[in-house]
Motif scaffolding. Structure first.
Motif, PDB file in Angstrom:
ATOM      1  N   CYS A   1     -50.714 -80.657  60.994  1.00 10.75           N
ATOM      2  CA  CYS A   1     -51.738 -80.052  61.845  1.00 10.75           C
ATOM      3  C   CYS A   1     -52.708 -81.112  62.346  1.00 10.75           C
ATOM      4  O   CYS A   1     -53.206 -81.936  61.563  1.00 10.75           O
ATOM      5  CB  CYS A   1     -52.514 -78.988  61.072  1.00 10.75           C
ATOM      6  SG  CYS A   1     -53.936 -78.305  61.957  1.00 10.75           S
ATOM      7  N   ASN A   2     -52.988 -81.052  63.636  1.00 13.64           N
ATOM      8  CA  ASN A   2     -54.014 -81.895  64.236  1.00 13.64           C
ATOM      9  C   ASN A   2     -55.098 -80.984  64.773  1.00 13.64           C
ATOM     10  O   ASN A   2     -54.864 -80.241  65.738  1.00 13.64           O
ATOM     11  CB  ASN A   2     -53.421 -82.751  65.352  1.00 13.64           C
ATOM     12  CG  ASN A   2     -54.458 -83.637  66.011  1.00 13.64           C
ATOM     13  OD1 ASN A   2     -54.671 -83.600  67.219  1.00 13.64           O
ATOM     14  ND2 ASN A   2     -55.119 -84.439  65.220  1.00 13.64           N
ATOM     15  N   PRO A   3     -56.281 -80.984  64.179  1.00 17.48           N
ATOM     16  CA  PRO A   3     -57.322 -80.055  64.614  1.00 17.48           C
ATOM     17  C   PRO A   3     -57.957 -80.489  65.932  1.00 17.48           C
ATOM     18  O   PRO A   3     -57.672 -81.569  66.442  1.00 17.48           O
ATOM     19  CB  PRO A   3     -58.340 -80.135  63.475  1.00 17.48           C
ATOM     20  CG  PRO A   3     -58.205 -81.543  62.984  1.00 17.48           C
ATOM     21  CD  PRO A   3     -56.734 -81.864  63.109  1.00 17.48           C
ATOM     22  N   ILE A   4     -58.814 -79.641  66.451  1.00 11.94           N
ATOM     23  CA  ILE A   4     -59.563 -79.965  67.648  1.00 11.94           C
ATOM     24  C   ILE A   4     -60.505 -81.136  67.333  1.00 11.94           C
ATOM     25  O   ILE A   4     -61.131 -81.163  66.262  1.00 11.94           O
ATOM     26  CB  ILE A   4     -60.352 -78.750  68.150  1.00 11.94           C
ATOM     27  CG1 ILE A   4     -59.374 -77.664  68.622  1.00 11.94           C
ATOM     28  CG2 ILE A   4     -61.314 -79.123  69.268  1.00 11.94           C
ATOM     29  CD1 ILE A   4     -60.033 -76.350  68.991  1.00 11.94           C
ATOM     30  N   SER A   5     -60.580 -82.073  68.250  1.00 11.96           N
ATOM     31  CA  SER A   5     -61.399 -83.258  68.048  1.00 11.96           C
ATOM     32  C   SER A   5     -62.847 -82.872  67.742  1.00 11.96           C
ATOM     33  O   SER A   5     -63.444 -82.048  68.442  1.00 11.96           O
ATOM     34  CB  SER A   5     -61.347 -84.132  69.302  1.00 11.96           C
ATOM     35  OG  SER A   5     -62.167 -85.266  69.152  1.00 11.96           O
TER      36      SER A   5
ATOM     37  N   GLY B   1     -39.612 -65.971  49.248  1.00  3.54           N
ATOM     38  CA  GLY B   1     -40.868 -65.295  49.560  1.00  3.54           C
ATOM     39  C   GLY B   1     -41.858 -66.142  50.339  1.00  3.54           C
ATOM     40  O   GLY B   1     -42.902 -65.642  50.759  1.00  3.54           O
ATOM     41  N   ASP B   2     -41.520 -67.405  50.549  1.00  2.00           N
ATOM     42  CA  ASP B   2     -42.411 -68.273  51.319  1.00  2.00           C
ATOM     43  C   ASP B   2     -42.213 -68.116  52.820  1.00  2.00           C
ATOM     44  O   ASP B   2     -42.959 -68.696  53.614  1.00  2.00           O
ATOM     45  CB  ASP B   2     -42.179 -69.747  50.942  1.00  2.00           C
ATOM     46  CG  ASP B   2     -42.536 -70.043  49.490  1.00  2.00           C
ATOM     47  OD1 ASP B   2     -41.917 -70.956  48.909  1.00  2.00           O
ATOM     48  OD2 ASP B   2     -43.425 -69.352  48.943  1.00  2.00           O
ATOM     49  N   SER B   3     -41.206 -67.347  53.211  1.00  2.00           N
ATOM     50  CA  SER B   3     -40.979 -67.117  54.639  1.00  2.00           C
ATOM     51  C   SER B   3     -42.201 -66.440  55.237  1.00  2.00           C
ATOM     52  O   SER B   3     -42.599 -65.357  54.802  1.00  2.00           O
ATOM     53  CB  SER B   3     -39.743 -66.235  54.846  1.00  2.00           C
ATOM     54  OG  SER B   3     -38.570 -66.896  54.402  1.00  2.00           O
ATOM     55  N   ALA B   4     -42.801 -67.092  56.217  1.00  2.00           N
ATOM     56  CA  ALA B   4     -44.050 -66.614  56.807  1.00  2.00           C
ATOM     57  C   ALA B   4     -44.424 -67.547  57.951  1.00  2.00           C
ATOM     58  O   ALA B   4     -43.731 -68.535  58.215  1.00  2.00           O
ATOM     59  CB  ALA B   4     -45.170 -66.592  55.763  1.00  2.00           C
ATOM     60  N   VAL B   5     -45.530 -67.217  58.596  1.00  2.00           N
ATOM     61  CA  VAL B   5     -46.100 -68.133  59.583  1.00  2.00           C
ATOM     62  C   VAL B   5     -47.249 -68.875  58.911  1.00  2.00           C
ATOM     63  O   VAL B   5     -48.124 -68.254  58.294  1.00  2.00           O
ATOM     64  CB  VAL B   5     -46.639 -67.384  60.808  1.00  2.00           C
ATOM     65  CG1 VAL B   5     -47.224 -68.376  61.821  1.00  2.00           C
ATOM     66  CG2 VAL B   5     -45.545 -66.553  61.445  1.00  2.00           C
ATOM     67  N   TYR B   6     -47.253 -70.178  59.040  1.00  2.00           N
ATOM     68  CA  TYR B   6     -48.314 -70.992  58.459  1.00  2.00           C
ATOM     69  C   TYR B   6     -49.210 -71.448  59.615  1.00  2.00           C
ATOM     70  O   TYR B   6     -48.786 -72.185  60.490  1.00  2.00           O
ATOM     71  CB  TYR B   6     -47.731 -72.153  57.661  1.00  2.00           C
ATOM     72  CG  TYR B   6     -47.048 -71.628  56.419  1.00  2.00           C
ATOM     73  CD1 TYR B   6     -45.728 -71.175  56.461  1.00  2.00           C
ATOM     74  CD2 TYR B   6     -47.744 -71.513  55.225  1.00  2.00           C
ATOM     75  CE1 TYR B   6     -45.116 -70.638  55.339  1.00  2.00           C
ATOM     76  CE2 TYR B   6     -47.142 -70.983  54.092  1.00  2.00           C
ATOM     77  CZ  TYR B   6     -45.830 -70.539  54.155  1.00  2.00           C
ATOM     78  OH  TYR B   6     -45.230 -69.995  53.048  1.00  2.00           O
ATOM     79  N   LEU B   7     -50.437 -70.945  59.579  1.00  2.00           N
ATOM     80  CA  LEU B   7     -51.389 -71.189  60.650  1.00  2.00           C
ATOM     81  C   LEU B   7     -52.413 -72.222  60.234  1.00  2.00           C
ATOM     82  O   LEU B   7     -52.989 -72.130  59.152  1.00  2.00           O
ATOM     83  CB  LEU B   7     -52.131 -69.899  61.017  1.00  2.00           C
ATOM     84  CG  LEU B   7     -51.309 -68.782  61.639  1.00  2.00           C
ATOM     85  CD1 LEU B   7     -52.055 -67.469  61.530  1.00  2.00           C
ATOM     86  CD2 LEU B   7     -51.011 -69.089  63.095  1.00  2.00           C
ATOM     87  N   CYS B   8     -52.628 -73.181  61.097  1.00  2.00           N
ATOM     88  CA  CYS B   8     -53.708 -74.129  60.899  1.00  2.00           C
ATOM     89  C   CYS B   8     -54.837 -73.752  61.848  1.00  2.00           C
ATOM     90  O   CYS B   8     -54.596 -73.278  62.965  1.00  2.00           O
ATOM     91  CB  CYS B   8     -53.228 -75.546  61.177  1.00  2.00           C
ATOM     92  SG  CYS B   8     -54.503 -76.816  60.954  1.00  2.00           S
ATOM     93  N   ALA B   9     -56.050 -73.932  61.411  1.00  2.88           N
ATOM     94  CA  ALA B   9     -57.205 -73.608  62.239  1.00  2.88           C
ATOM     95  C   ALA B   9     -58.306 -74.629  61.982  1.00  2.88           C
ATOM     96  O   ALA B   9     -58.318 -75.298  60.946  1.00  2.88           O
ATOM     97  CB  ALA B   9     -57.707 -72.202  61.939  1.00  2.88           C
ATOM     98  N   SER B  10     -59.218 -74.734  62.927  1.00  2.00           N
ATOM     99  CA  SER B  10     -60.345 -75.650  62.735  1.00  2.00           C
ATOM    100  C   SER B  10     -61.608 -75.046  63.316  1.00  2.00           C
ATOM    101  O   SER B  10     -61.554 -74.148  64.166  1.00  2.00           O
ATOM    102  CB  SER B  10     -60.062 -77.018  63.367  1.00  2.00           C
ATOM    103  OG  SER B  10     -60.030 -76.943  64.786  1.00  2.00           O
ATOM    104  N   SER B  11     -62.733 -75.524  62.828  1.00  2.00           N
ATOM    105  CA  SER B  11     -64.016 -75.055  63.329  1.00  2.00           C
ATOM    106  C   SER B  11     -65.037 -76.165  63.230  1.00  2.00           C
ATOM    107  O   SER B  11     -64.877 -77.123  62.465  1.00  2.00           O
ATOM    108  CB  SER B  11     -64.491 -73.816  62.564  1.00  2.00           C
ATOM    109  OG  SER B  11     -64.791 -74.139  61.224  1.00  2.00           O
ATOM    110  N   LYS B  12     -66.116 -75.986  64.019  1.00  2.00           N
ATOM    111  CA  LYS B  12     -67.179 -76.974  64.067  1.00  2.00           C
ATOM    112  C   LYS B  12     -68.468 -76.277  63.677  1.00  2.00           C
ATOM    113  O   LYS B  12     -68.907 -75.380  64.384  1.00  2.00           O
ATOM    114  CB  LYS B  12     -67.301 -77.532  65.477  1.00  2.00           C
ATOM    115  CG  LYS B  12     -68.302 -78.653  65.654  1.00  2.00           C
ATOM    116  CD  LYS B  12     -68.249 -79.156  67.098  1.00  2.00           C
ATOM    117  CE  LYS B  12     -69.266 -80.267  67.314  1.00  2.00           C
ATOM    118  NZ  LYS B  12     -69.236 -80.727  68.726  1.00  2.00           N
TER     119      LYS B  12
END
Lengths: 115, 112
Positions: A23-27, A85-96
């Motif tokens: 994951c590369n977050p928002i700068s 059971g690990d089948s899923a969507v892995y979401l990365c998110a970022s905040s400031k």
């Protein structure tokens, strides 16, 4: 401005194999989150970073999951070994911090299927 | 553990109809957010409500935060096929270090 970038978008692996997501977050966003979302469910927080420090990893299954955020920018989430059971969507998110109350921006997710 | 319960879980309506989605909890939240998620995409923030009783409008979408800050609703007027998606509410509790807790989502399908 580029959004949160995740890779790979899709991954199919056999159980007991390892897998890693990047994951590369928002700068400029110093807070980074990894969420897991099962089909038809809301996202569940796995780990939250403030810069390079993991400040909340209470929901991370530490026996098989690990994460790191070197230099407080990019992050990787690893599963070893993967289970069905690990089948899923892995979401990365970022905040400031300071940009409204907890305005979190999500990436498109990494879709994992374990067979 | 703070929980957010959304209802209904699934909703299928015809274009032009109105609908309301509810988000309820027994816990008080400092703020509450609504997201919309399309298939194959991550959730996208629609609105944040922070004051009890607050009402915010976003075109045909009206969001309300309960007076006690334990519940919220999303009302869509004259739904369009483009409104189809998963609607998620998420709350930030007190003394939770900014942790965002999501409801299980409402899957909306608007048919032409």
């Amino acid at each position: 401005e580029a959004g949160v970038v995740q890779s790979p978008r899709y991954k199919i692996i056999e159980k007991k194999q390892p897998v890693a997501f990047w994951c590369n977050p928002i700068s400029g966003h110093n807070t980074l989150y990894w969420y897991r979302q099962n089909l038809g469910q809301g996202p569940e927080l796995l780990i939250r970073y403030e810069n390079e420090e993991a400040v909340d990893d209470s929901q991370l299954p530490k026996d098989r999951f690990s994460a790191e955020r070197l230099k407080g920018v990019d992050s990787t989430l690893k599963i070893q070994p993967a289970e069905l059971g690990d089948s899923a969507v892995y979401l990365c998110a970022s905040s400031k911090p300071g940009q409204g109350r907890n305005t979190i921006y999500f990436g498109e997710g990494s879709w994992l299927t374990v067979v | 553990t703070q929980l957010l319960e959304q209802s209904p879980q699934f909703l299928s309506i015809q274009e032009g109809e109105n609908l309301t989605v509810y988000c309820n909890s027994s816990s008080v939240f400092s703020s509450l957010q609504w997201y919309r998620q399309e298939p194959g995409e991550g959730p996208v923030l629609l609105v944040t409500v922070v004051t009890g009783g607050e009402v915010k409008k976003l075109k045909r979408l009206t969001f309300q935060f309960g007076d006690a800050r334990k519940d919220s609703s999303l009302h869509i007027t004259a739904a369009q096929t483009g409104d189809t998606g998963l609607y998620l509410c998420a709350g930030v509790g007190y003394n939770q270090g900014g942790k965002l807790i999501f409801g299980q989502g409402t899957e909306l399908s608007v048919k032409p």
